[in-house]
Design an enzyme around this catalytic site. Structure first.
Site, short mmCIF file in Angstrom:
data_model
loop_
_atom_site.label_atom_id
_atom_site.label_comp_id
_atom_site.label_asym_id
_atom_site.label_seq_id
_atom_site.Cartn_x
_atom_site.Cartn_y
_atom_site.Cartn_z
N SER A 102 50.83 21.15 14.07
CA SER A 102 50.01 21.76 13.02
C SER A 102 50.24 21.10 11.67
O SER A 102 49.98 19.92 11.49
CB SER A 102 50.28 23.27 12.98
OG SER A 102 49.39 23.94 12.14
N ASP A 241 44.37 21.40 7.98
CA ASP A 241 45.72 21.00 8.31
C ASP A 241 45.68 19.98 9.44
O ASP A 241 44.60 19.56 9.88
CB ASP A 241 46.60 22.20 8.66
CG ASP A 241 46.15 22.90 9.93
OD1 ASP A 241 44.98 22.75 10.31
OD2 ASP A 241 46.97 23.62 10.54
N ASP A 243 46.11 19.93 12.62
CA ASP A 243 45.42 20.16 13.90
C ASP A 243 44.09 20.87 13.73
O ASP A 243 43.43 21.19 14.72
CB ASP A 243 46.32 20.91 14.88
CG ASP A 243 46.51 22.38 14.54
OD1 ASP A 243 46.49 22.71 13.34
OD2 ASP A 243 46.72 23.18 15.46
N ASP A 245 43.16 23.91 12.62
CA ASP A 245 42.90 25.35 12.80
C ASP A 245 43.02 26.12 11.49
O ASP A 245 42.78 27.32 11.47
CB ASP A 245 43.79 25.96 13.88
CG ASP A 245 45.28 25.93 13.56
OD1 ASP A 245 45.67 25.34 12.52
OD2 ASP A 245 46.07 26.50 14.34
#
Length: 446
Positions: A102, A241, A243, A245
């Protein structure tokens, strides 16, 4: 308590502990065995990843473990986490796996899972996987080994899914946006999508090299985005961010617009349009000003534990469709099964276009109280911090200091070796003094 899984899967420093090739090999094998139970056909698993260099190693390890257990694998490559959730569902896979840490730096990595419906795994399934990890490694007979292929049309599928989350006539023509993709999983998809919708774009964080993910860019480093918005004269900035999400924004003046702000924009507009259902869900960390503003509008608001899986759980239990965290995890459950930075950004932009408002104008009814969070590194298990007598006493004193005027939270991170301390109060001096005193005690105890 889970032995391996944290609040968002498994995460840590590459090459240490659980984040090693040999453990991930066993993890893939365990997942394959759990999915194969009680069925005659081979299960199928999607694997996606972000752009960090260690993703190649863990992708190969997962693939080998799954195939050895008799599971078929589809390799998606670098894609946002919510895209893997969507593709797991639409491609009728039995599970999806994302290799990502993340918002963490490149030397961390992690593994998170999605069910066949594109939702985070439930506790029972995680427990079954953990039990299978402890069992001997399984290699099925050669004729039953799984097969591997790459999915070639994943990008186009996800772009069309994202565009379908807003009305067909919606465009971004006439808007100038700055996109910060954190050198992460949205680096190729987000610019394509927003250009297809007609936006004039300035892009940053779109040149991943395996080592620069989240490095001075993305939703945890908004300084570059804010400066670029001001310098370019853009209408607003959007930051994802690593990743994809999470999403945060800046207004035309470069001021930060966090997840609490975006929740307010969506909740207010959706209530007026009739789209809002049930209760809006925040977390224990959501700003008190958000709760007050929603209350003024007659919108019910509840707080879940920190973590998007707990927000999701509370939404399902309360029949709601909108929730999120200040960090930028937003859940629009009438459009996506999990937190989706791109889809959430489109929902906000659709509100602004429909109402003819700038981002700062859409926030005029929200008055947040001063709030600040600090992270204190903790060498041992971070959960032990909250049990130490001196820390517990300092927490009681801090809560007494802001009683009736604010709130104090101290919690171990579920994804990093830190203790997070948050203080909010109606007076910025009181807030800072209370935070400093409590943080000093925690640092001394670390």
């Amino acid at each position: 308590m889970s032995r391996y899984f944290g609040t968002d899967g498994i995460r840590g420093r590459v090459g240490q502990g659980l984040i090693s090739a040999d453990f991930v090999l066993r993890l893939g094998n365990a997942l394959g065995r759990v999915l194969a139970q009680g069925r005659d056909t081979r299960p199928m698993v999607l694997i996606g990843k972000d752009t960090r260099i260690s993703g190649y190693m863990f992708e190969s390890a997962l693939e080998a473990g799954l195939v050895a257990a008799g599971a078929d694998v589809q390799l998606i490559g670098p894609m946002p986490t919510p895209a893997i959730a969507f593709l797991t569902n639409t491609l009728r896979a039995d599970a999806g796996v994302v290799i990502s840490a993340s918002h963490n730096p490149h030397d961390d990595n992690g593994i998170k899972f999605f069910s066949a419906m594109g939702e985070k795994l439930d506790d029972a399934t995680e427990a079954a996987i953990e039990a299978a990890i402890e069992a001997p490694f399984l290699t099925v007979d050669s004729e039953y080994l799984g097969k591997v292929k790459r999915t070639r049309d994943a990008i186009g599928r996800y772009i069309e899914f994202s565009k379908a989350s807003v009305p067909r006539g919606f465009t971004l023509r006439g808007l100038k946006l700055v996109l910060d993709c954190a050198h992460g999983a949205t680096y190729h998809i987000a610019p394509m999508l927003f250009r297809e919708l007609g936006a004039e774009l300035v892009t940053i964080g779109v040149d991943p090299d395996g080592l620069n993910i989240n490095a001075g860019v993305g939703s945890t480093h908004l300084e570059t985005l804010a400066a670029t918005v001001r310098e370019s004269g853009a209408d607003l900035g959007i930051a994802f961010d690593g990743d994809g999400d999470r999403v945060l924004m800046t207004d035309a003046q470069g001021r930060t617009v966090d997840g609490d702000d975006l929740l307010y924009v969506l909740a207010r507009a959706w209530r007026a349009s009739g789209r809002l259902k049930g209760t809006v869900v925040g977390t224990l960390m959501s700003n008190y000003g958000l709760e007050q503003a929603l209350g003024t509008l007659g919108i019910p608001f509840i707080r879940a534990r920190v973590g998007d899986r707990y927000v999701h759980q509370a939404l399902v239990e309360s029949g709601g469709v909108l929730g999120g965290e200040a960090s930028g995890h937003l859940l629009c459950l009438d459009r996506a099964t999990t937190g989706d930075g791109i889809v959430s950004a489109l929902q906000v932009l659709e509100v602004l276009r429909h109402e003819g408002l700038t981002l700062s104008q859409a926030l005029l009814g929200l008055h947040k109280v001063p709030q600040k969070t600090v992270n204190v590194c903790w060498s041992g298990p971070a959960r032990a911090a909250v049990e130490m007598p001196e820390v517990r006493q300092a927490l009681v004193e801090a809560q007494a200091a802001v009683q009736g005027r604010g709130r104090v939270f101290l919690r171990p991170s579920g994804t990093e070796p830190v203790v997070r301390i948050t203080v909010e109060a109606d007076d910025v001096v009181l807030m800072q003094q209370t935070l400093d005193r409590l943080a000093d005690v925690v640092r001394d105890a670390a």
